[in-house]
Design a protein around this motif. Structure first.
Motif: not given
Length: 314
Positions: A149-173
């Protein structure tokens, strides 16, 4: 803002600045992380080597130690390398891997803690039926289910998060890639994903947390019926220490993943994330294992055996 594709590296701003105070805090965090790795490795080794610990309860403890060791190993070395070298970039693939591993372990630990609370409930409230109600088959199913269940949640959220286009301000605080933090950089409508993530968090956090509270409520109810004061004190002490660790872990995770967007603060997020990724793993060996008389006895026997081993000279 301009959009960028996912080939551009992100910049992790980290947890510390280069000041004397932050250098001291960095040393403290590294000391805690090393203590966590050593403590969990020691527990894992004792459970593996001592046949008396080959029971469902200690098997679950070994899985908790394994999850904590992996979580600390995934996050702390990268954070330390970034701080010491000044190179704070991380590739999208590396970021996705951090999201996947942290959610796999965090989600898995959430369900594993619920399984451990059930184990304690059966041991205290139904000791004579323990071999039936907490069989090896059930123990293995709960363990595999927690990881899956942990792996399924991690795979889903990682894939969905990286599927978005990101702005040029790519700094993660932040000091590591975490889905709710990364989503803020997206140059797209993320409301559907955030709603789905919220539902996942209810299933991954609130449901196991409710099961834990129910188990310990039943345990406390059984404890109150004990006749000896000493037994009640021991049981209360054990339950309160277990619940304090559970409260830290779930409280921090709920704060990060289920807080309304309008109440979010980067500084608060970093501090709270440090609690469940760095500080809680060092508490687990102390609370769940090293306070246990059987574990302390095994540790003393092991140290005595090591001390009695004389070097061989040829």
């Amino acid at each position: 803002m301009e959009k960028s594709n996912t080939t551009i590296d992100f910049i992790l701003l980290g947890l510390f600045n280069h000041t004397r105070l932050h250098l001291f805090l960095f040393i403290v965090v590294m000391t805690i992380a090393i203590a966590s790795l050593n403590g969990n490795a020691l527990i894992l080794l004792l459970i593996l080597l001592d046949s008396r610990f080959h029971t469902p309860m200690y098997f679950l403890l070994s899985q908790l130690s394994l999850m904590d060791m992996t979580l600390v190993s995934t996050i702390v070395p990268k954070m330390a390398a970034d701080y010491l070298s000044g190179k704070k970039s991380i590739s999208p693939a590396g970021c996705g891997l951090q999201i996947f591993v942290s959610l796999t372990l965090g989600g898995g630990e959430s369900f594993l803690l619920a399984a451990m609370s059930y184990d304690r409930y059966v041991a205290v409230c139904h000791p004579l039926r323990y071999p039936v109600l907490m069989s090896w088959q059930l123990c293995l199913r709960m363990t595999v289910g927690s990881w899956f269940l942990g792996a399924a949640d991690g795979l889903m959220q990682a894939a969905a998060t990286l599927s978005f286009p990101f702005c040029r301000a790519n700094e993660i605080d932040h000091f590591f890639c975490e889905a709710p933090i990364l989503v803020r950089l997206a140059c797209a409508d993320t409301s559907v994903f955030e709603n789905v993530m919220y539902i996942c968090c209810v299933l991954m956090l609130l449901v196991p947390f409710s099961l834990i509270l129910t188990s310990y409520s039943l345990i406390l109810s059984s404890v109150l019926q004990m006749h000896t004061t000493e037994a009640r004190k021991k049981a209360f002490s054990t339950c309160s220490s277990h619940l304090s660790v559970v409260g830290l872990f779930y409280g921090a995770a709920i704060f990060i993943y289920m807080r309304p967007k309008s109440y979010r603060s980067d500084n608060h997020d970093k501090v709270v994330s440090a609690f469940y990724t760095i500080f809680t793993p060092v508490l687990n060996p102390l609370i769940y294992s090293l306070r246990n008389s059987e574990v302390k006895g095994a540790l003393k026997r092991w140290l005595r055996k090591c001390a009695n081993v004389k070097p061989q000279y040829t």
